[in-house]
Design a protein around this motif. Structure first.
Motif, short mmCIF file in Angstrom:
data_model
loop_
_atom_site.label_atom_id
_atom_site.label_comp_id
_atom_site.label_asym_id
_atom_site.label_seq_id
_atom_site.Cartn_x
_atom_site.Cartn_y
_atom_site.Cartn_z
N GLY A 130 20.07 17.28 -3.22
CA GLY A 130 18.74 17.86 -3.12
C GLY A 130 18.48 19.06 -4.00
N PRO A 155 21.65 19.93 1.37
CA PRO A 155 20.39 19.23 1.05
C PRO A 155 20.64 17.97 0.23
CG PRO A 155 20.13 21.59 0.72
CD PRO A 155 21.59 21.36 0.97
N GLN A 156 20.08 16.87 0.68
CA GLN A 156 20.26 15.57 0.03
C GLN A 156 18.96 14.78 0.12
OE1 GLN A 156 23.06 14.57 -1.51
NE2 GLN A 156 24.62 15.97 -0.73
N ASN A 157 18.83 13.81 -0.77
CA ASN A 157 17.71 12.88 -0.75
C ASN A 157 18.24 11.47 -0.52
OD1 ASN A 157 16.16 15.14 -1.60
ND2 ASN A 157 16.62 14.65 -3.74
N THR A 200 11.76 7.43 0.31
CA THR A 200 12.72 8.50 0.08
C THR A 200 12.48 9.59 1.12
OG1 THR A 200 13.11 8.13 -2.28
CG2 THR A 200 13.39 10.38 -1.48
N PHE A 206 13.77 13.54 2.30
CA PHE A 206 14.50 14.77 2.02
C PHE A 206 15.15 15.24 3.33
CE2 PHE A 206 10.79 15.77 -1.05
CZ PHE A 206 11.32 14.96 -2.02
N THR A 235 12.01 14.98 5.79
CA THR A 235 10.65 14.97 5.24
C THR A 235 10.50 13.78 4.31
OG1 THR A 235 10.59 17.39 5.32
CG2 THR A 235 8.96 16.30 3.91
N ALA A 239 9.26 11.80 1.27
CA ALA A 239 8.82 12.17 -0.07
C ALA A 239 7.53 11.44 -0.43
CB ALA A 239 9.91 11.84 -1.08
N ALA A 277 13.69 9.64 -6.37
CA ALA A 277 14.36 10.92 -6.17
C ALA A 277 15.21 11.25 -7.37
CB ALA A 277 15.21 10.92 -4.91
N HIS A 286 15.79 17.42 -6.77
CA HIS A 286 15.01 18.49 -6.14
C HIS A 286 14.26 17.91 -4.96
CE1 HIS A 286 12.26 16.69 -9.11
NE2 HIS A 286 11.25 17.11 -8.36
N GLN A 287 13.71 18.82 -4.16
CA GLN A 287 13.00 18.40 -2.97
C GLN A 287 11.58 18.96 -2.98
OE1 GLN A 287 15.86 19.59 0.18
NE2 GLN A 287 16.65 17.49 0.18
N HIS A 288 11.22 19.69 -1.93
CA HIS A 288 9.85 20.14 -1.76
C HIS A 288 9.55 21.49 -2.42
CE1 HIS A 288 12.40 21.88 1.28
NE2 HIS A 288 11.50 22.78 1.57
#
Length: 314
Positions: A151, A191-193, A204, A206, A214, A216, A221, A224-226
């Motif tokens: 993530g 943190p991972q996706n 996908t 998060f 969350t 996506a 992916a 990065h995330q949000h």
């Protein structure tokens, strides 16, 4: 041009109880055990992670017992919970849609086991295994496929390494919706996706120790995330560039085998190690490298090995 060779293996381990998995795992144990945290080496820490595993993945407890008993190492059970491992990160890109999951996996060659495993711990599963029984990506006999990317945030908390969550979801879930429902109750350490695909849906999600799962914007992916990506992170990972590229290319294997999705060796030695195209409806996965591919399926799984050339300019 700097190229490197890496050997990938394909093995069958059945339910993990007939000695094939143990022979494989014992050969890797010496290099694996250093990833166990100091807490995981204490009696109190081992009790804590065992309790965490029992609470969140009770269906896998008999499998954990079966595997740990064969290793006959005092730290084996704590290690195999994947709840007491040092944090690690990978650079990857993935996309799901139309019953297909396509991903690139990026890491240093010496840090990836490179083992394709066909197992039936609870049900038939095929995937790229890492850390002895975790999965970087994989599919099950219900037509569900799952893969992971890091993530991109340096946060660490109490929870599981994402590899065992991928294993658990594939062992227990039939659909994307069922897997996402389960993810909401599984604590993750880093943190991972997760990108998930079944015959009807792709998504996908998060996840991380500091956020609720969350969904996506789409089933793509990178790393990065949000949160906004810093200039430093983008220079190092090119995560936004890769996400834009895969959205534009779609599930195109040829695009995955060229920049910017195919990553050449960086200053840390990380690079694209393989491309995987899962077609779980057909029960088939194909792994790709520049100029070479290797197909495996539930109906025709072929143990063996391949030594491949990893391309890319240094």
């Amino acid at each position: 041009m700097r190229q490197q060779r890496k050997t990938f293996r394909a093995i069958e381990v059945g339910d993990g109880g007939d000695g094939r998995w143990a022979a494989y795992a014992r050969g890797l144990w010496q290099e694996m055990e250093g990833l166990l945290t100091e807490e995981g080496r204490t009696a109190e820490g081992a009790d804590r992670v065992r309790a965490l595993f029992r609470a969140h993945m009770p269906e896998l407890v008999p499998v954990l017992d079966r595997l740990a008993g064969q290793l006959d190492r005092p730290e084996a059970e704590a290690f195999l919970t994947h709840a007491a491992l040092r944090p690690f990160s990978q650079g990857c890109t993935q996309i799901g849609g139309n019953g297909t999951l396509l991903r690139n996996y990026d890491l240093r060659p010496d840090q990836c086991e490179g083992t394709i495993v066909s197992s039936c711990l609870l049900r038939p599963v095929i995937g790229m295994q890492d850390l002895l029984w975790g999965l970087l990506d994989g599919m099950n006999d219900a037509g569900l496929a799952v893969s992971l990317t890091w993530g991109g945030r340096s946060v660490y908390g109490r929870g599981f390494a994402i590899l065992i969550l991928v294993r658990y979801l594939l062992e227990r879930c039939d659909t994307v919706d069922e897997a996402v429902d389960r993810v909401r109750f599984l604590p993750v350490a880093v943190p991972q996706n997760l990108t998930l695909v079944d015959p009807k849906k792709a998504m996908t999600v998060f996840v991380g120790p500091d956020i609720s799962p969350t969904v996506a914007p789409d089933a793509c992916a990178a790393n990065h995330q949000h949160l906004p990506v810093t200039d430093e992170q983008e220079r190092a990972m090119r995560t936004q560039e890769r996400l834009r590229a895969i959205r534009a290319a779609g599930a195109d294997v040829a695009a995955m085998l060229r920049p910017p999705l195919y990553r050449s060796v960086d200053e840390h030695g990380s690079r694209t190690l393989y491309t995987a195209r899962y077609q779980p409806i057909e029960g088939r996965v194909t792994y790709y490298w520049p100029g070479e591919s290797w197909q495996q399926s539930f109906g025709d799984f072929a143990p063996g090995s391949r030594t491949v050339t990893l391309g890319g300019a240094g």
